[in-house]
Design a protein around this motif. Structure first.
Motif, PDB file in Angstrom:
ATOM      1  N   GLY A 153       0.825  -0.961   0.069  1.00 31.34           N
ATOM      2  CA  GLY A 153       0.011  -0.134  -0.162  1.00 31.34           C
ATOM      3  C   GLY A 153       1.047   1.254   0.175  1.00 31.34           C
ATOM      4  O   GLY A 153       0.921   2.285   0.463  1.00 31.34           O
ATOM      5  N   VAL A 154       2.252   1.316  -1.177  1.00 32.89           N
ATOM      6  CA  VAL A 154       2.615   2.781  -0.553  1.00 32.89           C
ATOM      7  C   VAL A 154       3.732   2.961  -2.138  1.00 32.89           C
ATOM      8  O   VAL A 154       3.183   2.046  -3.237  1.00 32.89           O
ATOM      9  N   GLY A 155       2.845   3.799  -2.231  1.00 33.00           N
ATOM     10  CA  GLY A 155       3.991   4.407  -3.457  1.00 33.00           C
ATOM     11  C   GLY A 155       5.859   3.835  -4.165  1.00 33.00           C
ATOM     12  O   GLY A 155       5.253   3.703  -5.266  1.00 33.00           O
ATOM     13  N   GLY A 156       6.129   4.001  -3.529  1.00 36.07           N
ATOM     14  CA  GLY A 156       7.204   3.500  -3.725  1.00 36.07           C
ATOM     15  C   GLY A 156       8.148   3.897  -3.981  1.00 36.07           C
ATOM     16  O   GLY A 156       9.194   3.822  -5.311  1.00 36.07           O
ATOM     17  N   GLY A 157       8.444   5.870  -3.659  1.00 40.09           N
ATOM     18  CA  GLY A 157       8.687   6.187  -4.966  1.00 40.09           C
ATOM     19  C   GLY A 157      10.466   6.618  -4.719  1.00 40.09           C
ATOM     20  O   GLY A 157      10.882   6.767  -5.367  1.00 40.09           O
ATOM     21  N   PHE A 158      10.568   6.066  -3.400  1.00 38.67           N
ATOM     22  CA  PHE A 158      11.930   6.480  -2.734  1.00 38.67           C
ATOM     23  C   PHE A 158      12.952   4.622  -4.200  1.00 38.67           C
ATOM     24  O   PHE A 158      14.028   4.502  -3.989  1.00 38.67           O
TER      25      PHE A 158
END
Length: 253
Positions: A153-158
């Motif tokens: 449930g995270v964007g994973g931008g990192f």
């Protein structure tokens, strides 16, 4: 009243991170929803996707206005992650809460370490122009990122930002904005499958959280133009590592 204040404050931090760094904020959103706000892990990850989508779209518009989005490259990455994000999102709601919490803690450690030790911008490999890479490598990377987005449930931008820089040789100046396109698409795919499974969501908390996150994304985009990206990454990295330790302790307790 206390829950409202926490939601407003947490939303502002999430928005600043997503708008300024293209990632990291969503990793803070889920633990903020679980601990001080009392969400169950499954509900928190679903709510996190809602917050990430609204915030990422806001940041995407801001970066697009400045010409810092590679639409074709981001679209290819996002397309590769749609199905994995949807499948992982459907499986996530069936995973025990302890496993989900531990998995999220591991992700927070990875995110924190990447932010504390940011990589420099990579030059294109010999024979490659900016925005070009073997289709198979792009597909594998995009699918992996989509799976992370859907399951936790995270964007994973990192992860998206360094992938865009190292795999496709997108300049760092455009990687943050382009990552928000990938995040928006993958998060939407994951959310669609999650909503097919009934999950109680506290909209009285989610709405103000999202509102301040959206406002924070605008401020984050402006902040990124004035403050060193490396300094912002170190601050958020330290916070993420502290959150990870807390989540590990909770998962094994």
């Amino acid at each position: 009243m206390t829950a409202l204040i926490v939601a407003l404050a947490a939303g502002a931090v999430v928005g600043l991170a997503l708008g300024g760094l293209g990632g990291g904020g969503s990793v803070l959103a889920v633990p903020a929803l679980i601990y001080p706000l009392g969400f169950a892990p499954a509900a928190a990850t679903t709510a996190g996707l809602l917050i990430v989508i609204a915030t990422s779209l806001t940041g995407l518009v801001a970066h697009a206005r400045e010409g810092r989005v590679r639409w074709r490259t981001g679209g290819l990455f996002a397309a590769a992650g749609i199905v994995p994000a949807a499948v992982a999102g459907a499986l996530s709601v069936r995973v025990p809460s302890g496993v989900l919490t531990a998995g999220f803690a591991v992700l927070a450690v990875v995110a924190g370490m990447r932010m504390l030790r940011p990589r420099g911008e990579s030059a294109p490999q010999v024979g490659q122009g900016a925005g070009f890479a073997p289709a198979g490598r792009v597909a594998r990377t995009g699918a992996g990122l989509g799976t992370v987005t859907g399951f936790l449930g995270v964007g994973g931008g990192f992860l998206v930002v360094p992938a865009l820089v190292t795999v496709v040789a997108v300049p760092m100046t455009a990687a943050v904005g382009t990552s928000l396109l990938v995040i928006s698409v993958n998060s939407t795919a994951a959310l669609v499958t999650r909503l097919a499974t009934p999950t109680a969501l506290d909209w009285a908390t989610i709405a103000p959280f999202t509102a301040t996150a959206v406002l924070g994304a605008w401020d984050g985009q402006r902040l990124a133009a004035k403050v060193s990206t490396a300094a912002l990454q170190r601050i958020f990295g330290a916070v993420l590592l502290a959150v990870a330790v807390f989540m590990f302790v909770d998962a094994v307790a």
